[in-house]
Design an enzyme around this catalytic site. Structure first.
Site, PDB file in Angstrom:
ATOM      1  N   ASP A  30      -4.036 -15.010   4.204  1.00 33.44           N
ATOM      2  CA  ASP A  30      -3.462 -13.812   4.820  1.00 33.44           C
ATOM      3  C   ASP A  30      -3.050 -14.119   6.259  1.00 33.44           C
ATOM      4  O   ASP A  30      -3.734 -14.859   6.971  1.00 33.44           O
ATOM      5  CB  ASP A  30      -4.486 -12.663   4.801  1.00 33.44           C
ATOM      6  CG  ASP A  30      -3.847 -11.322   5.070  1.00 33.44           C
ATOM      7  OD1 ASP A  30      -3.756 -10.513   4.128  1.00 33.44           O
ATOM      8  OD2 ASP A  30      -3.425 -11.068   6.222  1.00 33.44           O
ATOM      9  N   GLN A  95      -1.769   0.559   1.041  1.00 33.96           N
ATOM     10  CA  GLN A  95      -0.982  -0.620   0.655  1.00 33.96           C
ATOM     11  C   GLN A  95       0.229  -0.729   1.575  1.00 33.96           C
ATOM     12  O   GLN A  95       0.977   0.244   1.745  1.00 33.96           O
ATOM     13  CB  GLN A  95      -0.524  -0.471  -0.808  1.00 33.96           C
ATOM     14  CG  GLN A  95       0.267  -1.675  -1.307  1.00 33.96           C
ATOM     15  CD  GLN A  95       0.749  -1.503  -2.741  1.00 33.96           C
ATOM     16  OE1 GLN A  95       0.500  -0.470  -3.384  1.00 33.96           O
ATOM     17  NE2 GLN A  95       1.457  -2.502  -3.244  1.00 33.96           N
ATOM     18  N   HIS A 101      -1.136  -7.316  -4.926  1.00 36.71           N
ATOM     19  CA  HIS A 101      -1.944  -8.432  -4.412  1.00 36.71           C
ATOM     20  C   HIS A 101      -3.401  -8.028  -4.354  1.00 36.71           C
ATOM     21  O   HIS A 101      -3.732  -6.858  -4.157  1.00 36.71           O
ATOM     22  CB  HIS A 101      -1.452  -8.874  -3.036  1.00 36.71           C
ATOM     23  CG  HIS A 101      -1.351  -7.747  -2.046  1.00 36.71           C
ATOM     24  ND1 HIS A 101      -0.279  -6.888  -2.040  1.00 36.71           N
ATOM     25  CD2 HIS A 101      -2.179  -7.333  -1.062  1.00 36.71           C
ATOM     26  CE1 HIS A 101      -0.442  -5.993  -1.081  1.00 36.71           C
ATOM     27  NE2 HIS A 101      -1.594  -6.227  -0.476  1.00 36.71           N
TER      28      HIS A 101
END
Ligand code: 5GP
Ligand code: ZN
Length: 115
Positions: A30, A95, A101
């Site tokens: 990330d 989100q 994901h």
């Protein structure tokens, strides 16, 4: 999907730090880690969110495969004491990237409930 960041990562047009890849799924670090280990696991095929998963044989195979890889990826990242797997869905789920994901977080003690 042409304007999707994660499709861009799948296509190699947007750089990422890849942890695991096979024909169906991709795992990469990330950009803004929320834990010492924070990776994202995505289906390469574009799904807007968890809401887009169906009971088709294709989806059962894909997401069964993805889930079966989670603990293997966790082990390769040294998450021997456990981890958290999170999927934010939709507006209330916060989100922000509209390509399904799963966040895999670890190497710190998590808190509960999440905010
Ligand atoms: P969400 O808020 O949708 O559940 O999570 C989206 C995640 O994608 C966030 O944790 C954010 O840091 C991450 N992210 C957004 N853009 C990029 C990017 O271009 N590259 C990577 N590696 N992560 C990204
Ligand atoms: Zn996408």
């Amino acid at each position: 999907m042409s304007d999707c960041i994660f499709c861009g990562i799948v296509d190699g047009k947007i750089p990422s730090n890849i942890v695991y890849e096979d024909e169906e799924i991709l795992c990469f670090h990330d950009l803004e880690p929320q834990a010492p280990v924070h990776v994202l696991i995505i289906p390469k095929k574009h799904y807007d969110s968890a809401d887009a998963i169906t009971e088709s044989d294709e989806d059962k195979e894909l997401f069964g495969h993805l889930m079966a890889k989670v603990h293997i990826i966790a082990k390769t990242l040294g998450l021997d004491k456990g981890y958290r797997l999170v999927c934010n869905c939709g507006e209330d789920g916060l989100q922000t990237v509209q390509h399904l994901h799963f966040h895999l977080l670890g190497k710190r003690k998590m808190t509960w409930p999440p905010g």
